[in-house]
Enzyme design. Structure first.
Site, PDB file in Angstrom:
ATOM      1  NE  ARG A  32      -4.120  -1.960   1.706  1.00 41.59           N
ATOM      2  CZ  ARG A  32      -5.176  -2.161   2.457  1.00 41.59           C
ATOM      3  NH1 ARG A  32      -5.366  -1.436   3.526  1.00 41.59           N
ATOM      4  NH2 ARG A  32      -6.064  -3.069   2.136  1.00 41.59           N
ATOM      5  CG  ASP A 144     -14.120   7.485   7.269  1.00 36.40           C
ATOM      6  OD1 ASP A 144     -14.723   6.386   7.277  1.00 36.40           O
ATOM      7  OD2 ASP A 144     -12.877   7.563   7.120  1.00 36.40           O
TER       8      ASP A 144
HETATM    9  C1  LIG Z   1     -14.139  -0.841   6.362  1.00 42.60           C
HETATM   10  S1  LIG Z   1     -14.699   0.834   6.461  1.00 42.60           S
HETATM   11  C2  LIG Z   1     -16.297   0.578   7.227  1.00 42.60           C
HETATM   12  C3  LIG Z   1     -17.408   1.311   6.506  1.00 42.60           C
HETATM   13  C4  LIG Z   1     -18.816   1.029   7.014  1.00 42.60           C
HETATM   14  N1  LIG Z   1     -18.967   1.383   8.399  1.00 42.60           N
HETATM   15  C5  LIG Z   1     -19.193  -0.421   6.790  1.00 42.60           C
HETATM   16  O1  LIG Z   1     -19.345  -1.175   7.756  1.00 42.60           O
HETATM   17  O2  LIG Z   1     -19.327  -0.826   5.631  1.00 42.60           O
HETATM   18  C6  LIG Z   1     -13.697   1.444   7.818  1.00 42.60           C
HETATM   19  C7  LIG Z   1     -13.613   2.961   7.868  1.00 42.60           C
HETATM   20  O3  LIG Z   1     -13.068   3.347   9.133  1.00 42.60           O
HETATM   21  C8  LIG Z   1     -12.339   4.546   8.948  1.00 42.60           C
HETATM   22  N2  LIG Z   1     -11.460   4.732  10.115  1.00 42.60           N
HETATM   23  C9  LIG Z   1     -10.330   4.068  10.437  1.00 42.60           C
HETATM   24  N3  LIG Z   1      -9.824   4.537  11.587  1.00 42.60           N
HETATM   25  C10 LIG Z   1     -10.653   5.514  12.016  1.00 42.60           C
HETATM   26  C11 LIG Z   1     -10.654   6.383  13.151  1.00 42.60           C
HETATM   27  N4  LIG Z   1      -9.712   6.317  14.102  1.00 42.60           N
HETATM   28  N5  LIG Z   1     -11.671   7.288  13.256  1.00 42.60           N
HETATM   29  C12 LIG Z   1     -12.637   7.349  12.318  1.00 42.60           C
HETATM   30  N6  LIG Z   1     -12.686   6.560  11.224  1.00 42.60           N
HETATM   31  C13 LIG Z   1     -11.700   5.648  11.075  1.00 42.60           C
HETATM   32  C14 LIG Z   1     -11.631   4.324   7.617  1.00 42.60           C
HETATM   33  O4  LIG Z   1     -11.237   5.535   7.014  1.00 42.60           O
HETATM   34  C15 LIG Z   1     -12.706   3.554   6.816  1.00 42.60           C
HETATM   35  O5  LIG Z   1     -13.444   4.431   5.972  1.00 42.60           O
END
Ligand SMILES: C[S@@+](CC[C@H](N)C(=O)[O-])C[C@H]1O[C@@H](n2cnc3c(N)ncnc32)[C@H](O)[C@@H]1O
Length: 276
Positions: A32, A144
């Site tokens: 990545r 996010d």
């Molecule tokens: C796999 S996606 C999940 C999306 C949705 N909630 C779902 O279940 O389909 C995980 C998201 O968490 C966000 N993320 C990771 N660490 C985070 C943090 N500390 N605070 C807020 N968002 C975070 C990432 O940017 C990503 O968009």
């Protein structure tokens, strides 16, 4: 990648996002990082780490978190939550509306990625309240950590294969069909878009910027990236923003077993704040 460079990346990612990269993730991280090395013109990971140590690195940190975190999501992911919303949660909240459940129905999609989750929630609420009037004024907050993914979420434009998981009638009701150079693309209609407010938020940094609590919080498929202590801290933070009797949905692979949370389990991956 040299072991000390991986350790540096691991630590900087952890301190900024609390994403816990295990030793087994080195290959994935290396793959990545390639994109960021090219974008910043660095030849090696060591040079890239040096960039992160400079003042300019503060800006690059956001891009690093972006390539490290997984944004995978889709409309009506984990359908069981949407069935529970329709069959159990909304009827329960409607019954308590105006008393402890609050004048506006507030839902938070925490870690909303590219918007499929909050727009699915918006559709589910629309469908429920058109079948069960009267309507309840509602607001969906969607947050996010990644500003790049939030730009995509706000644009609300999705490819045909992304919307194809939904019944054609749902697509017709809630999406505009693109034509000419937009052919094959679908955009969420303005009425639905206006129900969702997006903003950048690190779930683990500073005070949560909401004065009013929520009846429902979706925090799904993000806790898997955090260690146990961070998960516990996050659940307490989310709980502090739930009304009494409010609901928390987590991803189905994210068990809260072993976490001190004080919530009642309602069904798999669905918890309720006790009614005081
Ligand atoms: C796999 S996606 C999940 C999306 C949705 N909630 C779902 O279940 O389909 C995980 C998201 O968490 C966000 N993320 C990771 N660490 C985070 C943090 N500390 N605070 C807020 N968002 C975070 C990432 O940017 C990503 O968009």
């Amino acid at each position: 990648m040299r072991p000390n460079d991986y350790e540096f990346i691991r630590q900087i990612v952890y301190s900024h996002s609390r994403i816990n990269l295990g030793q087994d993730k080195q290959e994935l991280v290396s793959a990545r990082l390639g994109k960021r090395l090219r974008a910043t013109g660095r030849a090696t990971v060591s040079e890239y780490c040096d960039l992160l140590r400079t003042a300019a690195g503060t800006e690059e940190l956001g891009n690093l978190i972006d390539v490290i975190s997984t944004n995978h999501t889709y409309f009506f992911r984990e359908e069981g939550h949407f069935e529970a919303l329709r069959d159990t949660i909304l009827p329960d909240l409607v019954r308590r509306r105006g008393r402890e459940a609050g004048a506006t129905l507030r839902v938070w999609s925490a870690a909303c990625s590219s918007g499929e989750e909050p727009y699915s929630i918006a559709i589910a609420l629309e469908e429920y309240f058109s079948a069960h009037p009267p309507a309840w004024p509602r607001q969906i907050e969607a947050t996010d950590i990644s500003t790049r993914i939030l730009t995509k979420a706000q644009a609300a434009v999705y490819a045909a294969e992304t919307v194809s998981r939904m019944p054609p009638a749902t697509v017709k009701a809630y999406f505009q069909t693109g034509y000419a150079e937009q052919a094959g693309l679908y955009r969420v209609k303005p009425a639905l878009r206006s129900m969702v407010r997006f903003r950048q938020l690190n779930l683990l940094e500073g005070a949560l910027p909401f004065n009013e609590p929520f009846q429902i919080i979706f925090c799904r498929n993000v806790m898997i990236y955090f260690d146990r202590a961070t998960q516990e801290e996050l659940v307490q933070r989310l709980k502090s923003k739930l009304v009494p009797g409010g609901y928390l949905m987590v991803g189905h692979s994210e068990s809260l077993t072993g976490i001190n949370h004080g919530l009642k389990i309602i069904r798999p991956a669905t918890y309720q704040n006790p009614l005081s």
